[in-house]
Enzyme design. Structure first.
Site, PDB file in Angstrom:
ATOM      1  N   CYS A 100     -15.953 120.140  36.907  1.00 12.23           N
ATOM      2  CA  CYS A 100     -16.369 121.483  36.478  1.00 12.23           C
ATOM      3  C   CYS A 100     -16.425 122.347  37.730  1.00 12.23           C
ATOM      4  O   CYS A 100     -17.150 122.041  38.664  1.00 12.23           O
ATOM      5  CB  CYS A 100     -17.739 121.394  35.814  1.00 12.23           C
ATOM      6  SG  CYS A 100     -18.576 122.979  35.679  1.00 12.23           S
ATOM      7  N   CYS A 104     -16.701 129.876  35.974  1.00 20.20           N
ATOM      8  CA  CYS A 104     -16.393 130.501  34.684  1.00 20.20           C
ATOM      9  C   CYS A 104     -17.621 131.065  33.985  1.00 20.20           C
ATOM     10  O   CYS A 104     -17.500 132.024  33.220  1.00 20.20           O
ATOM     11  CB  CYS A 104     -15.747 129.506  33.736  1.00 20.20           C
ATOM     12  SG  CYS A 104     -14.895 128.172  34.530  1.00 20.20           S
ATOM     13  N   THR A 191     -25.331 125.272  35.226  1.00 16.12           N
ATOM     14  CA  THR A 191     -24.128 124.962  36.010  1.00 16.12           C
ATOM     15  C   THR A 191     -23.960 125.940  37.169  1.00 16.12           C
ATOM     16  O   THR A 191     -24.160 127.145  36.997  1.00 16.12           O
ATOM     17  CB  THR A 191     -22.890 125.062  35.080  1.00 16.12           C
ATOM     18  OG1 THR A 191     -22.954 124.013  34.120  1.00 16.12           O
ATOM     19  CG2 THR A 191     -21.596 124.968  35.851  1.00 16.12           C
ATOM     20  N   GLU A 258     -25.510 120.880  38.395  1.00 17.09           N
ATOM     21  CA  GLU A 258     -26.445 121.504  37.471  1.00 17.09           C
ATOM     22  C   GLU A 258     -27.841 121.490  38.095  1.00 17.09           C
ATOM     23  O   GLU A 258     -28.135 120.610  38.899  1.00 17.09           O
ATOM     24  CB  GLU A 258     -26.482 120.765  36.120  1.00 17.09           C
ATOM     25  CG  GLU A 258     -25.472 121.269  35.112  1.00 17.09           C
ATOM     26  CD  GLU A 258     -24.063 120.725  35.332  1.00 17.09           C
ATOM     27  OE1 GLU A 258     -23.942 119.638  35.930  1.00 17.09           O
ATOM     28  OE2 GLU A 258     -23.096 121.391  34.934  1.00 17.09           O
ATOM     29  N   HIS A 293     -17.246 131.041  26.316  1.00 16.38           N
ATOM     30  CA  HIS A 293     -17.357 129.748  27.003  1.00 16.38           C
ATOM     31  C   HIS A 293     -16.760 128.619  26.152  1.00 16.38           C
ATOM     32  O   HIS A 293     -16.296 127.619  26.693  1.00 16.38           O
ATOM     33  CB  HIS A 293     -18.800 129.452  27.416  1.00 16.38           C
ATOM     34  CG  HIS A 293     -18.851 128.653  28.694  1.00 16.38           C
ATOM     35  ND1 HIS A 293     -18.265 129.080  29.862  1.00 16.38           N
ATOM     36  CD2 HIS A 293     -19.362 127.435  28.968  1.00 16.38           C
ATOM     37  CE1 HIS A 293     -18.425 128.157  30.806  1.00 16.38           C
ATOM     38  NE2 HIS A 293     -19.093 127.140  30.282  1.00 16.38           N
ATOM     39  N   TYR A 297     -13.509 126.015  27.421  1.00 20.20           N
ATOM     40  CA  TYR A 297     -13.368 124.560  27.370  1.00 20.20           C
ATOM     41  C   TYR A 297     -11.974 124.115  26.915  1.00 20.20           C
ATOM     42  O   TYR A 297     -11.576 122.988  27.158  1.00 20.20           O
ATOM     43  CB  TYR A 297     -14.449 123.963  26.442  1.00 20.20           C
ATOM     44  CG  TYR A 297     -15.783 123.761  27.126  1.00 20.20           C
ATOM     45  CD1 TYR A 297     -16.262 124.696  28.046  1.00 20.20           C
ATOM     46  CD2 TYR A 297     -16.577 122.647  26.861  1.00 20.20           C
ATOM     47  CE1 TYR A 297     -17.483 124.515  28.678  1.00 20.20           C
ATOM     48  CE2 TYR A 297     -17.798 122.463  27.494  1.00 20.20           C
ATOM     49  CZ  TYR A 297     -18.245 123.396  28.393  1.00 20.20           C
ATOM     50  OH  TYR A 297     -19.450 123.218  29.019  1.00 20.20           O
ATOM     51  N   CYS A 300     -10.511 124.289  30.849  1.00 21.79           N
ATOM     52  CA  CYS A 300     -11.024 123.430  31.929  1.00 21.79           C
ATOM     53  C   CYS A 300     -10.974 121.952  31.556  1.00 21.79           C
ATOM     54  O   CYS A 300     -10.533 121.115  32.338  1.00 21.79           O
ATOM     55  CB  CYS A 300     -12.431 123.847  32.327  1.00 21.79           C
ATOM     56  SG  CYS A 300     -13.754 123.357  31.206  1.00 21.79           S
ATOM     57  N   GLU A 456     -21.002 117.115  29.106  1.00 19.80           N
ATOM     58  CA  GLU A 456     -20.813 118.566  29.080  1.00 19.80           C
ATOM     59  C   GLU A 456     -19.867 118.965  27.940  1.00 19.80           C
ATOM     60  O   GLU A 456     -20.022 120.029  27.345  1.00 19.80           O
ATOM     61  CB  GLU A 456     -20.283 119.066  30.416  1.00 19.80           C
ATOM     62  CG  GLU A 456     -20.332 120.580  30.514  1.00 19.80           C
ATOM     63  CD  GLU A 456     -19.899 121.100  31.857  1.00 19.80           C
ATOM     64  OE1 GLU A 456     -18.830 120.689  32.320  1.00 19.80           O
ATOM     65  OE2 GLU A 456     -20.625 121.913  32.436  1.00 19.80           O
TER      66      GLU A 456
HETATM   67 FE1  SF4 Z   1     -17.437 124.194  34.100  1.00 18.78          FE
HETATM   68 FE2  SF4 Z   1     -15.561 124.306  32.214  1.00 18.78          FE
HETATM   69 FE3  SF4 Z   1     -17.802 125.750  31.977  1.00 18.78          FE
HETATM   70 FE4  SF4 Z   1     -15.928 126.364  33.807  1.00 18.78          FE
HETATM   71  S1  SF4 Z   1     -15.703 126.426  31.568  1.00 18.78           S
HETATM   72  S2  SF4 Z   1     -18.126 126.317  34.120  1.00 18.78           S
HETATM   73  S3  SF4 Z   1     -15.229 124.347  34.414  1.00 18.78           S
HETATM   74  S4  SF4 Z   1     -17.618 123.520  31.979  1.00 18.78           S
HETATM   75 FE    FE Z   2     -19.991 124.142  31.089  1.00 14.20          FE
END
Ligand code: SF4
Ligand code: FE
Length: 491
Positions: A100, A104, A191, A258, A293, A297, A300, A456
């Site tokens: 991660c 983001c 995060t 985190e 968000h 996902y 990422c 996560e």
């Molecule tokens: Fe982390 Fe994925 Fe959230 Fe970006 S989108 S902060 S990489 S979990």
């Molecule tokens: Fe996340």
């Protein structure tokens, strides 16, 4: 100032007086701490790739606020193409870090707060949108990393913020002054908190009139007076503290991060406030941020999945089974699952729409379907990776054993020689490479990186039930019933 380099980003963190605690103690040099540094390296990659000509087109973009070139992580999406490029950028970062990369959450907060403040001002005549535009211009011009903080501790889940025994269970205003507000509370499993320059705080649930003091959103510097973080531990994290830690860590360069972020009477000047009592807009910010968000996902986790699939294929190759049809089929299944997640990320982006404020929002139903799939598919991908890798990924002796000179054998063989003899891979592959890929998979499937790839995937961007509520709301069952009635000839 234009785009920062990775080095400039890391050095800029040293200038902050961020308060970090770990294992019950204050960490003074947290930038170089072996357990924290990998997560800083991850964010640094968002800077490094923006300066790499090979990726500059994807990583940088013209600011809608200033016309200047900015890092896409600070951008307000201006089209569905921007939304798609966001997902592509996240997949790239996942591929480069297998972790991660944290930046983001700020990007998703920018876009949610930008469009929401416009609509709050429209109704209440407030000046939150101007406040926010000024703040974001500063962020873009200085290429800052900003954390988007949403998840409150929540205490008794059956009670609203104002009904909690302890009012700090949700971030709230404790004092209103002429020049700003004073806030208390905390954000959990946050995060990328420690390595961000600033934070944007947002509510975590829809609120009613009684929750007015909890309906608050604002920006504050990470080293603000009264703010501090307690670092979250990860499975096998202390391997990073071992002498010459490398192979056993699995991914020695990168990782996620985190923390519990505490606000203990932090003063927020008026210019950094984006919501202050307009409780009916708390839900809008939550829904928009969560939507972005959940789209994220689909980028990422797919990039990280690419690395897991690659590692599983290497493990098979090193074991000499890469031609077995069962192994090939498992790799196909993993690829199919991973690309399905990507399809969802791209789909909810391509069906995005323009908000009143002018930036683009993803399709909410498809983004929630995307994240719902993410709560399942990475688990199956990891299961198949473990299947292919074999038990060795969790039973192999340590890196130190493989290099030990201690004599154990009848003929003077050392522990290192014995380990290298019995854990030899197929001809032409070094035992060390086999060790590396097994430990990498251990790390991804159940070590420190499993925080980012497994749990996560389940709970980040909202737990599965949160998506099911949104799917129920957006799914239009009534409209579907009507379709059936028409075809079936029901009046
Ligand atoms: Fe982390 Fe994925 Fe959230 Fe970006 S989108 S902060 S990489 S979990
Ligand atoms: Fe996340």
């Amino acid at each position: 100032m234009a785009i920062k380099s990775a080095k400039e980003y890391i050095e800029s963190l040293r200038e902050l007086k961020t308060r970090v605690y770990m294992f019950g103690e204050k960490i003074e040099n947290w930038v170089d701490h072996p357990m924290i540094r990998p997560s800083i390296n991850c964010v640094a990659m968002t800077y490094a790739l923006a300066q790499d000509p090979q990726y500059a087109e994807l990583m940088t973009v013209k600011s809608s606020l200033t016309g200047r070139t900015v890092n896409r992580f600070t951008h307000l999406h201006q089209s569905t193409e921007d939304l798609i490029n966001k997902v592509k950028m996240q997949r790239l970062l996942g591929q480069k870090t297998a972790s991660c990369f944290q930046r983001c959450v700020g990007m998703d907060a920018f876009n949610a707060v930008y469009s929401s403040t416009y609509e709050i001002d429209e109704k209440h005549g407030t000046h939150y949108h101007e406040n926010f535009k000024k703040f974001l211009t500063y962020v873009q011009d200085n290429d800052l990393t900003v954390d988007g903080a949403m998840t409150d501790p929540k205490g008794d889940r059956s009670k609203s913020p104002s009904q909690q025994v302890d009012p700090d269970m949700y971030v709230h205003v404790v004092e209103r002054r002429e020049d700003g507000i004073v806030v208390c509370g905390a954000k959990c499993h946050q995060t990328g908190s420690i390595n961000s320059h600033w934070h944007i705080f947002m509510p975590t649930i829809a609120m009613g009139e009684a929750d007015r003091d909890w309906a608050v959103s604002f920006a504050c510097p990470t080293d603000a007076e009264g703010m501090y973080m307690i670092y979250g531990r990860q499975s096998c994290d202390t391997r990073k503290l071992e002498e010459s830690a490398d192979i056993d860590v699995g991914n020695a360069k990168f990782g996620g991060q985190e923390a519990l972020v505490v606000l203990d009477h932090v003063f927020i000047p008026n210019e950094y406030i984006f919501l202050n009592g307009e409780y009916e807009f708390a839900g809008m910010i939550v829904e928009r941020f969560a939507g972005y968000h959940r789209q994220s996902y689909g980028g990422c986790k797919v990039g990280v999945g690419d690395v897991v699939i690659g590692a599983a294929a290497l493990a098979a190759e090193y074991n000499g089974v890469e031609k077995a049809s069962a192994v090939k089929d498992k790799l196909i299944e993993m690829t199919h699952l991973n690309e399905t997640l990507y399809c969802c990320g791209i789909a909810c982006s391509s069906q995005g729409f323009r908000t009143k404020a002018g930036n683009y929002q993803i399709d909410l139903l498809l983004a929630n379907v995307c994240k719902q799939n993410v709560t399942r598919f990475p688990y199956e991908i990891v299961r198949l990776a473990e299947d292919i890798a074999g038990g060795l990924m969790v039973t192999m002796p340590s890196q130190k054993d493989f290099s030990s000179d201690t004599v154990v054998g009848r003929n003077g063989e050392t522990i290192g020689e014995i380990c290298n003899k019995f854990f030899a891979a197929r001809e032409g592959v070094s035992t060390e490479d086999r060790q590396r890929i097994m430990r990498f998979l251990e790390n991804m499937c159940l070590g420190a990186a499993a925080v980012g790839y497994r749990t996560e995937s389940m709970h980040g961007a909202g737990s599965p039930q949160a998506q099911r509520i949104m799917i129920a709301r957006q799914g239009n069952i009534q409209g579907k019933k009507q379709l059936a009635k028409e075809i079936a000839g029901i009046q």
